[in-house]
Design an enzyme around this catalytic site. Sequence first.
Site, mmCIF file in Angstrom:
data_model
loop_
_atom_site.group_PDB
_atom_site.id
_atom_site.type_symbol
_atom_site.label_atom_id
_atom_site.label_comp_id
_atom_site.label_asym_id
_atom_site.label_seq_id
_atom_site.Cartn_x
_atom_site.Cartn_y
_atom_site.Cartn_z
ATOM 1 C CG ASP A 1 -1.845 1.260 1.165
ATOM 2 O OD1 ASP A 1 -1.916 1.902 0.194
ATOM 3 O OD2 ASP A 1 -2.581 1.213 2.303
ATOM 4 C CG ASP B 1 -2.998 3.407 -2.638
ATOM 5 O OD1 ASP B 1 -3.905 2.847 -2.430
ATOM 6 O OD2 ASP B 1 -2.267 3.860 -1.403
ATOM 7 C CD GLU B 2 -5.314 -0.966 -0.041
ATOM 8 O OE1 GLU B 2 -5.637 -1.795 0.761
ATOM 9 O OE2 GLU B 2 -5.840 0.241 -0.073
#
Length: 352
Positions: A14, A109-110
């Site tokens: 993350d 983003d993960e």
Amino acid sequence: MTTDATSRAIIHLDMDCFYAAIEVRDRPALRGKPVGVGGARDRRGVLTTCNYEARKFGVHSAMPTFMALQRCPNLIVLPTRFDVYRREAAVVREILHRFSPLVEPLSLDEAYLDVTAHPGAPGPLAQVIRDLIFQKTKLTSSAGIGPNKLIAKIASAMRKPNGQLEVAAAEVPGFMQDLPVREIWGIGEKTERRLEELGVKTCGELQRFSRPDLVDLFGKFGSELFDLCRGIDDRPVEPDRPRKSLSTEETFPSDLETLEQCEERLAELYQELMADLAQKETSRRVNKIFVKLKFADFSRTTAERAGLEPSLAGFRALLTEAFARTGKKVRLIGVGVRFAETPAAELQMALL
Ligand code: TTP
Ligand code: MG
């Protein structure tokens, strides 16, 4: 080869305060200052995120900007730049794919990575991945490493920002013991409150209930809870199936009569679409944009244009075209994009 579920190596990665970190990286004068990204106060805006300096003041994602400024008067609020976030996310995604074909994005983003088949030990591997990401983007990330998704995800949050935590299979029982039940995927506020009424705050306390007890209390989810509170989670890492298009639409409570009214709503839908696109379709190249109208008599029309990146001006031109076809009152507007066919090949090209 089938892999024993207990011997998997999963990484949850993350990026740290992703949008805000990008804005600070691109404006070095902001380093060390509280920064939020989102809508302006006077337009009743909301923050998408903020950096860790701002979080010290109690500012967080999804907070109305005016409230964030009350808590942190020196907060610098910047507008979103989704095109930049998508580009950075694509760079990160490409790095992840170098280590495993099993990459499951959760948002832009993960992601989860299944690195069971990789010859390297997962902890050092996560470090290598994070170093590479930093080298390429100058952005920090955090990682959790564990025998399954549940453990990996919980672990990554514990070392934020810019850290990582590995929980080996043998450490799982100790790791779960004092963990608050709300950390378990699927436990919302309601379930948490019910558990609290039963005197249960931690996963260790939840382990005292039998599987049938938990099924009585929570139905089918109860059976999952029985496993989850022991740190058992067999969900596989599932790579994304590429979708052909992404769109957002709205049906209006009363029909719109003029092009100007339609343009106002179009601007809002455009913002929504761009946010959705940034979250869900990080690395895909758009090759068509379209505007769909449904009229008061339920007839419909779609105007589309190939070879255009999504822009408000582009969607406006399509709206004007579609609106002019009938002159009828508008009941629904949809805006969307279609993607190029071969995402992987497109991505490779974009990164060369
Ligand atoms: P997150 O990973 O949830 O948050 P973050 O990366 O900003 O911070 P953290 O260090 O805690 O991971 O979300 C990733 C990006 O998604 C975030 O930078 C902005 C965007 N986002 C929204 O647009 N709306 C939201 O409500 C949230 C939570 C995130
Ligand atoms: Mg993040």
